[in-house]
Design a protein around this motif. Structure first.
Motif, mmCIF file in Angstrom:
data_model
loop_
_atom_site.group_PDB
_atom_site.id
_atom_site.type_symbol
_atom_site.label_atom_id
_atom_site.label_comp_id
_atom_site.label_asym_id
_atom_site.label_seq_id
_atom_site.Cartn_x
_atom_site.Cartn_y
_atom_site.Cartn_z
ATOM 1 N N ARG A 150 71.715 116.718 57.225
ATOM 2 C CA ARG A 150 72.951 117.452 57.498
ATOM 3 C C ARG A 150 73.079 117.860 58.964
ATOM 4 O O ARG A 150 74.194 118.104 59.441
ATOM 5 C CB ARG A 150 73.023 118.700 56.612
ATOM 6 N N ALA A 151 71.969 117.946 59.663
ATOM 7 C CA ALA A 151 72.022 118.344 61.073
ATOM 8 C C ALA A 151 72.236 117.160 62.004
ATOM 9 O O ALA A 151 72.617 117.349 63.170
ATOM 10 C CB ALA A 151 70.740 119.080 61.445
ATOM 11 N N LEU A 152 72.002 115.935 61.543
ATOM 12 C CA LEU A 152 72.086 114.765 62.414
ATOM 13 C C LEU A 152 73.503 114.492 62.892
ATOM 14 O O LEU A 152 73.725 114.161 64.066
ATOM 15 C CB LEU A 152 71.535 113.529 61.687
ATOM 16 N N ILE A 153 74.482 114.608 62.000
ATOM 17 C CA ILE A 153 75.870 114.295 62.372
ATOM 18 C C ILE A 153 76.387 115.250 63.454
ATOM 19 O O ILE A 153 76.956 114.797 64.463
ATOM 20 C CB ILE A 153 76.785 114.308 61.139
ATOM 21 N N PRO A 154 76.247 116.574 63.298
ATOM 22 C CA PRO A 154 76.703 117.472 64.377
ATOM 23 C C PRO A 154 76.034 117.190 65.720
ATOM 24 O O PRO A 154 76.693 117.233 66.763
ATOM 25 C CB PRO A 154 76.324 118.862 63.850
ATOM 26 N N ALA A 155 74.740 116.893 65.692
ATOM 27 C CA ALA A 155 74.030 116.628 66.942
ATOM 28 C C ALA A 155 74.529 115.345 67.596
ATOM 29 O O ALA A 155 74.719 115.286 68.822
ATOM 30 C CB ALA A 155 72.528 116.541 66.674
ATOM 31 N N ALA A 156 74.734 114.296 66.798
ATOM 32 C CA ALA A 156 75.212 113.026 67.337
ATOM 33 C C ALA A 156 76.621 113.170 67.909
ATOM 34 O O ALA A 156 76.924 112.639 68.995
ATOM 35 C CB ALA A 156 75.183 111.954 66.251
ATOM 36 N N ALA A 157 77.480 113.880 67.193
ATOM 37 C CA ALA A 157 78.843 114.089 67.679
ATOM 38 C C ALA A 157 78.856 114.902 68.966
ATOM 39 O O ALA A 157 79.643 114.633 69.876
ATOM 40 C CB ALA A 157 79.667 114.791 66.596
ATOM 41 N N MET A 158 78.000 115.886 69.033
ATOM 42 C CA MET A 158 77.893 116.682 70.251
ATOM 43 C C MET A 158 77.494 115.800 71.435
ATOM 44 O O MET A 158 78.074 115.883 72.526
ATOM 45 C CB MET A 158 76.860 117.782 70.056
ATOM 46 N N GLY A 159 76.476 114.947 71.228
ATOM 47 C CA GLY A 159 76.029 114.059 72.292
ATOM 48 C C GLY A 159 77.139 113.142 72.764
ATOM 49 O O GLY A 159 77.301 112.920 73.974
ATOM 50 N N ALA A 160 77.913 112.597 71.829
ATOM 51 C CA ALA A 160 79.008 111.705 72.188
ATOM 52 C C ALA A 160 80.080 112.427 72.995
ATOM 53 O O ALA A 160 80.605 111.890 73.987
ATOM 54 C CB ALA A 160 79.616 111.097 70.919
ATOM 55 N N ALA A 161 80.394 113.662 72.582
ATOM 56 C CA ALA A 161 81.427 114.429 73.284
ATOM 57 C C ALA A 161 80.993 114.761 74.708
ATOM 58 O O ALA A 161 81.770 114.625 75.667
ATOM 59 C CB ALA A 161 81.734 115.711 72.516
ATOM 60 N N VAL A 162 79.749 115.197 74.872
ATOM 61 C CA VAL A 162 79.248 115.551 76.204
ATOM 62 C C VAL A 162 79.166 114.311 77.101
ATOM 63 O O VAL A 162 79.551 114.350 78.274
ATOM 64 C CB VAL A 162 77.860 116.224 76.091
ATOM 65 N N TRP A 163 78.678 113.204 76.539
ATOM 66 C CA TRP A 163 78.594 111.970 77.324
ATOM 67 C C TRP A 163 79.984 111.506 77.754
ATOM 68 O O TRP A 163 80.177 111.101 78.918
ATOM 69 C CB TRP A 163 77.925 110.877 76.505
ATOM 70 N N GLY A 164 80.948 111.556 76.840
ATOM 71 C CA GLY A 164 82.293 111.104 77.154
ATOM 72 C C GLY A 164 82.923 111.899 78.283
ATOM 73 O O GLY A 164 83.488 111.326 79.232
ATOM 74 N N LEU A 165 82.796 113.233 78.229
ATOM 75 C CA LEU A 165 83.356 114.056 79.295
ATOM 76 C C LEU A 165 82.613 113.824 80.603
ATOM 77 O O LEU A 165 83.216 113.838 81.690
ATOM 78 C CB LEU A 165 83.284 115.534 78.904
ATOM 79 N N GLY A 166 81.311 113.578 80.514
ATOM 80 C CA GLY A 166 80.522 113.343 81.719
ATOM 81 C C GLY A 166 80.907 112.073 82.452
ATOM 82 O O GLY A 166 80.610 111.923 83.648
#
Length: 505
Positions: free
Chosen positions: A439-455
Protein backbone atom coordinates in the motif's frame (compact mmCIF):
# COMPACT_ATOMS: atom_id res chain seq x y z
CA UNK A 1 10.25 13.23 30.85
CA UNK A 2 7.78 11.13 28.82
CA UNK A 3 8.97 9.03 25.90
CA UNK A 4 6.92 11.28 23.63
CA UNK A 5 8.77 14.43 24.70
CA UNK A 6 12.06 12.56 24.72
CA UNK A 7 11.49 11.43 21.13
CA UNK A 8 10.89 15.03 20.06
CA UNK A 9 14.03 16.27 21.78
CA UNK A 10 16.36 13.60 20.47
CA UNK A 11 14.88 13.88 16.98
CA UNK A 12 15.70 17.59 17.00
CA UNK A 13 19.20 16.88 18.30
CA UNK A 14 19.68 14.13 15.73
CA UNK A 15 18.79 16.60 12.97
CA UNK A 16 21.28 19.10 14.37
CA UNK A 17 23.84 16.28 14.57
CA UNK A 18 23.40 15.45 10.90
CA UNK A 19 23.60 19.11 9.94
CA UNK A 20 26.85 19.31 11.91
CA UNK A 21 28.05 16.24 10.05
CA UNK A 22 27.34 17.94 6.75
CA UNK A 23 29.12 21.06 7.96
CA UNK A 24 32.18 18.94 8.71
CA UNK A 25 32.00 17.14 5.36
CA UNK A 26 31.49 20.43 3.52
CA UNK A 27 34.60 21.83 5.19
CA UNK A 28 36.55 18.70 4.26
CA UNK A 29 35.35 18.99 0.66
CA UNK A 30 36.15 22.69 0.45
CA UNK A 31 39.62 22.49 2.01
CA UNK A 32 40.83 19.09 0.82
CA UNK A 33 38.48 18.03 -2.03
CA UNK A 34 38.45 14.35 -3.05
CA UNK A 35 42.15 13.56 -2.82
CA UNK A 36 44.74 11.28 -1.28
CA UNK A 37 44.40 13.28 1.96
CA UNK A 38 40.68 12.69 2.32
CA UNK A 39 41.03 9.05 1.31
CA UNK A 40 43.65 8.57 4.05
CA UNK A 41 41.52 10.29 6.69
CA UNK A 42 38.45 8.24 5.82
CA UNK A 43 40.39 4.99 5.89
CA UNK A 44 41.68 5.86 9.38
CA UNK A 45 38.22 6.89 10.54
CA UNK A 46 37.01 3.39 9.70
CA UNK A 47 38.67 2.12 12.88
CA UNK A 48 36.73 4.60 14.99
CA UNK A 49 33.42 3.61 13.44
CA UNK A 50 34.38 0.03 14.21
CA UNK A 51 34.78 0.80 17.93
CA UNK A 52 31.63 2.89 18.03
CA UNK A 53 29.70 0.04 16.42
CA UNK A 54 31.08 -2.44 18.94
CA UNK A 55 29.96 -0.32 21.89
CA UNK A 56 26.82 1.37 20.58
CA UNK A 57 25.49 -1.84 19.01
CA UNK A 58 27.35 -4.90 20.26
CA UNK A 59 27.65 -3.84 23.90
CA UNK A 60 24.27 -2.12 24.09
CA UNK A 61 22.35 -4.94 22.43
CA UNK A 62 23.41 -7.29 25.23
CA UNK A 63 23.69 -4.93 28.17
CA UNK A 64 20.29 -3.22 27.92
CA UNK A 65 18.00 -6.30 27.92
CA UNK A 66 20.16 -8.03 30.55
CA UNK A 67 20.31 -4.96 32.78
CA UNK A 68 16.54 -4.41 32.59
CA UNK A 69 15.85 -8.04 33.39
CA UNK A 70 18.35 -8.38 36.26
CA UNK A 71 17.40 -5.08 37.85
CA UNK A 72 13.85 -6.34 38.34
CA UNK A 73 15.23 -9.34 40.23
CA UNK A 74 17.96 -7.67 42.32
CA UNK A 75 18.44 -3.94 41.90
CA UNK A 76 21.49 -3.31 44.13
CA UNK A 77 23.43 -6.37 42.95
CA UNK A 78 22.73 -5.43 39.33
CA UNK A 79 24.14 -1.93 39.86
CA UNK A 80 27.35 -3.44 41.26
CA UNK A 81 27.59 -5.77 38.28
CA UNK A 82 27.05 -2.83 35.93
CA UNK A 83 30.00 -1.04 37.53
CA UNK A 84 32.19 -4.07 37.07
CA UNK A 85 31.23 -4.46 33.42
CA UNK A 86 32.02 -0.79 32.74
CA UNK A 87 35.42 -0.88 34.43
CA UNK A 88 36.56 -4.11 32.80
CA UNK A 89 35.50 -2.87 29.36
CA UNK A 90 37.45 0.37 29.79
CA UNK A 91 40.55 -1.56 30.87
CA UNK A 92 40.31 -3.81 27.82
CA UNK A 93 40.15 -0.82 25.51
CA UNK A 94 43.17 0.69 27.28
CA UNK A 95 45.14 -2.36 26.18
CA UNK A 96 43.72 -2.04 22.63
CA UNK A 97 44.73 1.63 22.61
CA UNK A 98 48.38 0.95 23.38
CA UNK A 99 48.63 -2.02 21.02
CA UNK A 100 46.93 -0.15 18.18
CA UNK A 101 49.15 2.91 18.46
CA UNK A 102 52.39 0.95 18.12
CA UNK A 103 51.20 -1.45 15.43
CA UNK A 104 49.27 0.98 13.19
CA UNK A 105 52.22 1.40 10.82
CA UNK A 106 52.09 -2.34 10.15
CA UNK A 107 48.39 -3.27 10.00
CA UNK A 108 47.08 -0.19 8.13
CA UNK A 109 49.21 -0.86 5.00
CA UNK A 110 48.38 -4.55 5.31
CA UNK A 111 44.62 -3.88 5.32
CA UNK A 112 44.70 -1.32 2.49
CA UNK A 113 47.44 -2.62 0.24
CA UNK A 114 46.77 -0.47 -2.84
CA UNK A 115 47.13 2.93 -1.14
CA UNK A 116 49.34 5.61 -2.62
CA UNK A 117 52.32 6.61 -0.44
CA UNK A 118 50.66 9.89 0.62
CA UNK A 119 47.36 8.18 1.46
CA UNK A 120 49.23 5.59 3.53
CA UNK A 121 51.12 8.27 5.43
CA UNK A 122 47.92 10.13 6.33
CA UNK A 123 46.01 6.94 7.21
CA UNK A 124 48.71 5.68 9.58
CA UNK A 125 49.17 9.03 11.31
CA UNK A 126 45.47 9.64 11.94
CA UNK A 127 44.91 6.03 13.00
CA UNK A 128 47.53 6.54 15.72
CA UNK A 129 45.76 9.70 16.91
CA UNK A 130 42.48 7.82 17.19
CA UNK A 131 44.04 4.89 19.03
CA UNK A 132 45.51 7.27 21.64
CA UNK A 133 41.92 8.36 22.34
CA UNK A 134 40.42 4.87 22.13
CA UNK A 135 39.58 4.65 25.86
CA UNK A 136 37.66 7.92 25.73
CA UNK A 137 35.79 6.86 22.60
CA UNK A 138 34.83 3.52 24.14
CA UNK A 139 33.78 5.07 27.48
CA UNK A 140 31.61 7.57 25.64
CA UNK A 141 29.71 4.70 24.00
CA UNK A 142 29.41 2.74 27.26
CA UNK A 143 27.87 5.70 29.07
CA UNK A 144 25.28 5.94 26.31
CA UNK A 145 24.20 2.37 27.02
CA UNK A 146 23.89 3.03 30.75
CA UNK A 147 21.83 6.16 30.18
CA UNK A 148 19.53 4.40 27.73
CA UNK A 149 18.93 1.64 30.28
CA UNK A 150 17.65 4.37 32.59
CA UNK A 151 15.48 5.89 29.84
CA UNK A 152 17.77 8.92 29.53
CA UNK A 153 18.34 9.59 25.84
CA UNK A 154 19.09 13.29 25.31
CA UNK A 155 22.64 13.58 26.79
CA UNK A 156 23.89 10.87 24.42
CA UNK A 157 22.71 12.87 21.44
CA UNK A 158 24.44 15.97 22.79
CA UNK A 159 27.64 13.94 23.18
CA UNK A 160 27.51 12.73 19.56
CA UNK A 161 26.81 16.27 18.42
CA UNK A 162 29.89 17.61 20.20
CA UNK A 163 32.21 15.00 18.66
CA UNK A 164 30.99 15.85 15.16
CA UNK A 165 30.76 19.60 15.67
CA UNK A 166 34.21 19.93 17.22
CA UNK A 167 35.69 18.15 14.21
CA UNK A 168 34.22 20.88 12.00
CA UNK A 169 35.28 23.70 14.36
CA UNK A 170 38.86 22.44 14.60
CA UNK A 171 39.06 22.12 10.81
CA UNK A 172 38.02 25.76 10.43
CA UNK A 173 40.39 27.02 13.12
CA UNK A 174 43.42 24.79 12.71
CA UNK A 175 43.44 23.33 9.18
CA UNK A 176 46.23 25.67 8.13
CA UNK A 177 48.33 24.56 11.12
CA UNK A 178 47.52 20.86 11.56
CA UNK A 179 46.17 20.04 8.10
CA UNK A 180 43.69 17.20 7.87
CA UNK A 181 44.81 16.02 11.34
CA UNK A 182 42.73 18.89 12.77
CA UNK A 183 39.59 16.83 12.09
CA UNK A 184 40.86 14.01 14.29
CA UNK A 185 41.91 16.35 17.10
CA UNK A 186 38.49 18.00 17.05
CA UNK A 187 36.70 14.66 17.16
CA UNK A 188 38.72 13.60 20.21
CA UNK A 189 38.15 16.91 22.00
CA UNK A 190 34.39 16.71 21.41
CA UNK A 191 34.35 13.12 22.63
CA UNK A 192 35.93 14.13 25.95
CA UNK A 193 33.33 16.88 26.39
CA UNK A 194 30.62 14.31 25.67
CA UNK A 195 31.95 12.01 28.39
CA UNK A 196 31.70 14.81 30.95
CA UNK A 197 28.10 15.59 29.98
CA UNK A 198 26.94 11.96 29.98
CA UNK A 199 28.71 11.23 33.27
CA UNK A 200 26.99 14.21 34.89
CA UNK A 201 23.50 13.03 33.92
CA UNK A 202 24.27 9.42 34.82
CA UNK A 203 25.45 10.39 38.31
CA UNK A 204 22.46 12.68 38.73
CA UNK A 205 20.15 9.75 37.98
CA UNK A 206 21.45 7.95 41.05
CA UNK A 207 24.22 5.89 39.51
CA UNK A 208 27.18 5.39 41.85
CA UNK A 209 30.53 4.52 40.38
CA UNK A 210 32.55 1.89 42.26
CA UNK A 211 36.22 1.02 41.58
CA UNK A 212 35.58 -2.68 41.11
CA UNK A 213 36.15 -5.27 38.43
CA UNK A 214 33.94 -7.88 40.10
CA UNK A 215 30.80 -9.09 38.34
CA UNK A 216 28.28 -11.52 39.81
CA UNK A 217 28.46 -15.08 38.52
CA UNK A 218 24.96 -15.11 36.98
CA UNK A 219 25.33 -11.70 35.36
CA UNK A 220 28.86 -12.50 34.12
CA UNK A 221 27.89 -15.84 32.58
CA UNK A 222 24.82 -14.41 30.85
CA UNK A 223 26.78 -11.39 29.61
CA UNK A 224 29.74 -13.39 28.25
CA UNK A 225 27.52 -15.92 26.47
CA UNK A 226 25.72 -13.12 24.65
CA UNK A 227 28.43 -10.48 24.23
CA UNK A 228 30.84 -12.46 22.06
CA UNK A 229 28.44 -13.11 19.15
CA UNK A 230 26.92 -9.64 19.63
CA UNK A 231 30.29 -7.90 19.33
CA UNK A 232 31.20 -9.98 16.31
CA UNK A 233 27.85 -9.21 14.75
CA UNK A 234 28.16 -5.49 15.47
CA UNK A 235 31.40 -5.24 13.50
CA UNK A 236 30.20 -7.20 10.49
CA UNK A 237 28.84 -4.05 8.87
CA UNK A 238 32.05 -2.18 9.59
CA UNK A 239 34.13 -5.07 8.24
CA UNK A 240 32.10 -4.91 5.05
CA UNK A 241 32.82 -1.18 4.89
CA UNK A 242 36.53 -1.84 5.36
CA UNK A 243 36.40 -4.43 2.59
CA UNK A 244 34.68 -1.94 0.28
CA UNK A 245 37.20 0.80 1.08
CA UNK A 246 40.06 -1.60 0.51
CA UNK A 247 38.72 -2.42 -2.97
CA UNK A 248 37.93 1.27 -3.64
CA UNK A 249 41.45 2.39 -2.74
CA UNK A 250 42.70 0.34 -5.68
CA UNK A 251 40.41 1.93 -8.30
CA UNK A 252 40.70 5.70 -8.86
CA UNK A 253 41.88 8.62 -6.76
CA UNK A 254 38.98 9.92 -4.69
CA UNK A 255 36.94 6.71 -4.95
CA UNK A 256 36.97 6.20 -1.18
CA UNK A 257 35.74 9.77 -0.74
CA UNK A 258 33.00 9.35 -3.36
CA UNK A 259 31.68 6.24 -1.63
CA UNK A 260 31.97 7.85 1.78
CA UNK A 261 30.14 11.03 0.80
CA UNK A 262 27.35 9.08 -0.90
CA UNK A 263 26.96 6.70 2.04
CA UNK A 264 26.80 9.62 4.48
CA UNK A 265 23.75 10.99 2.68
CA UNK A 266 22.18 7.53 2.56
CA UNK A 267 22.82 6.94 6.24
CA UNK A 268 21.22 10.17 7.46
CA UNK A 269 17.62 8.88 7.66
CA UNK A 270 18.63 5.68 9.44
CA UNK A 271 21.02 7.48 11.78
CA UNK A 272 18.23 9.83 12.86
CA UNK A 273 15.72 7.00 13.10
CA UNK A 274 18.04 4.62 14.98
CA UNK A 275 19.01 7.20 17.58
CA UNK A 276 15.47 8.45 18.16
CA UNK A 277 12.42 6.27 17.55
CA UNK A 278 14.52 3.13 17.13
CA UNK A 279 16.26 3.54 20.49
CA UNK A 280 12.93 3.94 22.27
CA UNK A 281 11.39 0.98 20.44
CA UNK A 282 14.33 -1.22 21.48
CA UNK A 283 13.77 -0.19 25.11
CA UNK A 284 10.07 -1.06 24.82
CA UNK A 285 10.81 -4.41 23.14
CA UNK A 286 13.21 -5.28 25.95
CA UNK A 287 10.49 -4.52 28.49
CA UNK A 288 7.75 -6.43 26.62
CA UNK A 289 9.64 -9.66 25.95
CA UNK A 290 7.26 -11.65 28.17
CA UNK A 291 4.11 -10.18 26.58
CA UNK A 292 3.86 -11.66 23.09
CA UNK A 293 0.96 -9.61 21.71
CA UNK A 294 2.43 -6.29 22.86
CA UNK A 295 5.83 -7.34 21.56
CA UNK A 296 4.38 -8.16 18.12
CA UNK A 297 2.47 -4.87 18.00
CA UNK A 298 5.52 -2.83 18.95
CA UNK A 299 7.59 -4.72 16.37
CA UNK A 300 5.09 -4.04 13.59
CA UNK A 301 4.77 -0.37 14.51
CA UNK A 302 8.55 -0.10 14.34
CA UNK A 303 8.60 -1.62 10.85
CA UNK A 304 5.68 0.53 9.75
CA UNK A 305 7.20 3.80 10.95
CA UNK A 306 10.49 2.84 9.35
CA UNK A 307 9.07 1.86 5.97
CA UNK A 308 6.56 4.69 5.61
CA UNK A 309 9.17 7.34 6.40
CA UNK A 310 12.26 5.88 4.73
CA UNK A 311 10.73 4.72 1.43
CA UNK A 312 9.77 8.25 0.25
CA UNK A 313 13.21 9.51 1.31
CA UNK A 314 14.90 6.86 -0.86
CA UNK A 315 12.66 7.69 -3.83
CA UNK A 316 13.18 11.40 -3.27
CA UNK A 317 16.97 11.07 -3.28
CA UNK A 318 16.72 9.12 -6.51
CA UNK A 319 15.39 12.22 -8.25
CA UNK A 320 16.99 15.08 -6.26
CA UNK A 321 20.12 13.36 -4.92
CA UNK A 322 22.47 15.15 -7.30
CA UNK A 323 21.14 18.55 -6.23
CA UNK A 324 21.55 17.57 -2.57
CA UNK A 325 25.13 16.43 -3.11
CA UNK A 326 25.93 19.58 -5.05
CA UNK A 327 24.66 21.82 -2.26
CA UNK A 328 26.52 19.90 0.48
CA UNK A 329 29.88 19.27 -1.15
CA UNK A 330 30.37 21.25 -4.35
CA UNK A 331 32.61 24.12 -3.32
CA UNK A 332 36.30 24.84 -3.00
CA UNK A 333 38.34 21.82 -4.05
CA UNK A 334 35.25 19.62 -4.65
CA UNK A 335 34.22 20.01 -8.30
CA UNK A 336 31.04 19.35 -10.28
CA UNK A 337 32.76 16.27 -11.69
CA UNK A 338 33.25 15.02 -8.12
CA UNK A 339 29.55 15.59 -7.45
CA UNK A 340 28.55 13.49 -10.46
CA UNK A 341 30.93 10.72 -9.41
CA UNK A 342 29.43 10.74 -5.92
CA UNK A 343 25.86 10.69 -7.27
CA UNK A 344 26.69 7.60 -9.31
CA UNK A 345 27.61 5.78 -6.09
CA UNK A 346 24.51 7.20 -4.37
CA UNK A 347 22.18 5.62 -6.93
CA UNK A 348 23.36 2.13 -6.03
CA UNK A 349 23.32 2.85 -2.29
CA UNK A 350 19.69 4.06 -2.20
CA UNK A 351 17.97 0.70 -1.49
CA UNK A 352 19.97 0.51 1.75
CA UNK A 353 17.92 3.38 3.19
CA UNK A 354 14.87 1.13 3.39
CA UNK A 355 16.64 -2.19 3.98
CA UNK A 356 18.75 -0.92 6.87
CA UNK A 357 15.83 0.88 8.49
CA UNK A 358 13.78 -2.30 8.57
CA UNK A 359 16.80 -4.38 9.59
CA UNK A 360 17.38 -2.17 12.61
CA UNK A 361 13.98 -3.11 14.07
CA UNK A 362 14.29 -6.77 13.09
CA UNK A 363 17.72 -7.14 14.68
CA UNK A 364 16.69 -5.28 17.82
CA UNK A 365 13.72 -7.59 18.28
CA UNK A 366 16.02 -10.60 18.03
CA UNK A 367 18.46 -9.11 20.54
CA UNK A 368 15.58 -8.41 22.94
CA UNK A 369 14.63 -12.09 22.65
CA UNK A 370 18.20 -13.17 23.37
CA UNK A 371 18.77 -14.50 19.83
CA UNK A 372 22.22 -12.95 19.62
CA UNK A 373 23.88 -16.07 18.21
CA UNK A 374 21.29 -16.37 15.44
CA UNK A 375 21.84 -12.74 14.40
CA UNK A 376 25.56 -13.39 14.26
CA UNK A 377 25.23 -16.54 12.15
CA UNK A 378 23.13 -14.63 9.65
CA UNK A 379 25.23 -11.48 9.52
CA UNK A 380 28.64 -13.14 9.35
CA UNK A 381 27.70 -14.71 6.01
CA UNK A 382 27.32 -11.20 4.60
CA UNK A 383 31.11 -10.76 4.73
CA UNK A 384 31.67 -13.66 2.37
CA UNK A 385 28.89 -12.51 0.05
CA UNK A 386 30.24 -8.96 0.03
CA UNK A 387 33.80 -10.06 -0.78
CA UNK A 388 32.64 -12.33 -3.59
CA UNK A 389 30.46 -9.62 -5.17
CA UNK A 390 33.28 -7.09 -4.92
CA UNK A 391 35.75 -9.45 -6.57
CA UNK A 392 33.34 -10.25 -9.38
CA UNK A 393 32.22 -6.70 -10.10
CA UNK A 394 34.81 -4.09 -9.16
CA UNK A 395 37.34 -4.69 -11.96
CA UNK A 396 34.74 -4.27 -14.67
CA UNK A 397 32.40 -1.69 -13.15
CA UNK A 398 34.66 0.23 -10.74
CA UNK A 399 33.74 1.79 -7.40
CA UNK A 400 29.93 2.01 -8.12
CA UNK A 401 29.88 -1.80 -8.04
CA UNK A 402 30.89 -1.63 -4.38
CA UNK A 403 27.78 0.39 -3.58
CA UNK A 404 25.64 -2.08 -5.51
CA UNK A 405 27.18 -4.99 -3.59
CA UNK A 406 26.38 -3.26 -0.29
CA UNK A 407 22.70 -2.95 -1.25
CA UNK A 408 22.47 -6.59 -2.28
CA UNK A 409 24.08 -7.71 0.96
CA UNK A 410 21.65 -5.54 2.90
CA UNK A 411 18.68 -7.12 1.09
CA UNK A 412 19.96 -10.62 1.84
CA UNK A 413 20.47 -9.78 5.53
CA UNK A 414 16.95 -8.34 5.88
CA UNK A 415 15.23 -11.20 4.06
CA UNK A 416 16.79 -13.98 6.12
CA UNK A 417 16.26 -12.07 9.39
CA UNK A 418 12.57 -11.48 8.66
CA UNK A 419 12.07 -15.18 7.98
CA UNK A 420 13.61 -16.06 11.34
CA UNK A 421 11.56 -13.51 13.31
CA UNK A 422 8.19 -14.31 11.77
CA UNK A 423 8.60 -18.01 12.46
CA UNK A 424 7.95 -17.18 16.11
CA UNK A 425 5.04 -14.83 15.46
CA UNK A 426 1.35 -15.46 14.82
CA UNK A 427 0.71 -16.18 11.14
CA UNK A 428 -1.38 -13.07 10.52
CA UNK A 429 1.56 -10.82 11.46
CA UNK A 430 3.43 -11.47 8.21
CA UNK A 431 0.30 -10.65 6.22
CA UNK A 432 0.11 -7.28 7.99
CA UNK A 433 3.64 -6.54 6.88
CA UNK A 434 3.03 -7.30 3.20
CA UNK A 435 -0.21 -5.28 3.16
CA UNK A 436 1.66 -2.32 4.57
CA UNK A 437 4.49 -2.62 2.02
CA UNK A 438 2.24 -2.87 -1.04
CA UNK A 439 0.00 0.00 0.00
CA UNK A 440 2.94 2.36 0.49
CA UNK A 441 4.59 1.66 -2.89
CA UNK A 442 2.06 3.53 -5.05
CA UNK A 443 2.22 6.84 -3.10
CA UNK A 444 6.02 6.73 -3.09
CA UNK A 445 6.25 6.00 -6.82
CA UNK A 446 3.77 8.75 -7.67
CA UNK A 447 5.67 11.19 -5.51
CA UNK A 448 8.92 10.34 -7.30
CA UNK A 449 7.31 10.85 -10.70
CA UNK A 450 5.84 14.21 -9.70
CA UNK A 451 9.13 15.52 -8.30
CA UNK A 452 11.11 14.28 -11.30
CA UNK A 453 8.64 15.82 -13.74
CA UNK A 454 8.79 19.26 -12.12
CA UNK A 455 12.57 19.01 -11.89
CA UNK A 456 12.75 18.69 -15.68
CA UNK A 457 10.92 21.95 -16.27
CA UNK A 458 13.35 24.50 -17.67
CA UNK A 459 13.02 27.29 -15.10
CA UNK A 460 13.41 24.83 -12.18
CA UNK A 461 16.32 22.88 -13.65
CA UNK A 462 18.32 26.08 -14.10
CA UNK A 463 18.03 27.22 -10.49
CA UNK A 464 20.68 26.90 -7.78
CA UNK A 465 20.65 23.46 -6.14
CA UNK A 466 19.33 24.69 -2.76
CA UNK A 467 16.46 26.56 -4.43
CA UNK A 468 15.59 23.45 -6.45
CA UNK A 469 15.45 21.44 -3.23
CA UNK A 470 13.29 24.09 -1.57
CA UNK A 471 10.75 23.71 -4.40
CA UNK A 472 10.87 19.97 -5.04
CA UNK A 473 11.05 18.58 -1.49
CA UNK A 474 7.83 20.24 -0.20
CA UNK A 475 6.04 19.08 -3.36
CA UNK A 476 7.15 15.52 -2.71
CA UNK A 477 6.00 15.63 0.91
CA UNK A 478 2.54 16.90 -0.01
CA UNK A 479 2.02 14.38 -2.83
CA UNK A 480 3.17 11.47 -0.70
CA UNK A 481 1.06 12.48 2.32
CA UNK A 482 -2.11 12.91 0.25
CA UNK A 483 -1.73 9.62 -1.64
CA UNK A 484 -0.70 7.71 1.49
CA UNK A 485 -3.95 8.80 3.14
CA UNK A 486 -5.84 7.49 0.10
CA UNK A 487 -4.07 4.14 -0.29
CA UNK A 488 -3.11 3.35 3.33
CA UNK A 489 -5.26 5.39 5.68
CA UNK A 490 -4.52 3.31 8.79
CA UNK A 491 -0.79 3.80 8.43
CA UNK A 492 -1.25 7.50 7.64
CA UNK A 493 -3.38 7.99 10.74
CA UNK A 494 -0.83 6.21 12.94
CA UNK A 495 1.97 8.41 11.62
CA UNK A 496 -0.17 11.50 12.08
CA UNK A 497 -1.09 10.38 15.59
CA UNK A 498 2.58 9.92 16.42
CA UNK A 499 3.17 13.57 15.56
CA UNK A 500 0.03 15.04 17.12
CA UNK A 501 -0.42 12.95 20.25
CA UNK A 502 0.44 14.86 23.38
CA UNK A 503 0.08 12.15 25.92
CA UNK A 504 3.07 10.15 27.12
CA UNK A 505 3.94 7.04 25.14
Amino acid sequence: MSLKKTAIWITMLALVLKLSGFLRESIIAAKFGATELTDGYLLAFSFITLVVAMIANGFNNVFLPLYVKKKKEASDATEKDANGIMNVTVLLFAVVSVAGFFTAKYFVPLMFQDMTPRTEEVAVQITQIFFVAMVAIALNGILESYLQARRIFVPSQVSKLLATLMGAVFAILFADTWGINSLAYGFVFGTVLGILIQAFFLLRSGFQWRPTAKVGVDFRKAFIVLIIPSLLNSVVGQINMLVNKSFASGTTEGAVTYLNNASLLVNIPNAIYATTIGAIIFTLLSEQIDRKEQFQNTFFKGLEISFLTLLPIAVGLLVVGEQALSFIYERGAFSAEDTRATYLALLFYLPMIVFQGLQFIVSKSMYAQGKTAIVFRISVTTIAINVVLNMLLVDEYGYPALAFASSMVSLYYLTVSLIVVYRGFDKHESRKLWRMVTRALIPAAAMGAAVWGLGQVGFVAGLYSLIQLAILVPLGIVVYAVLLRVFYRDGFNRLLGLVKRRKAV
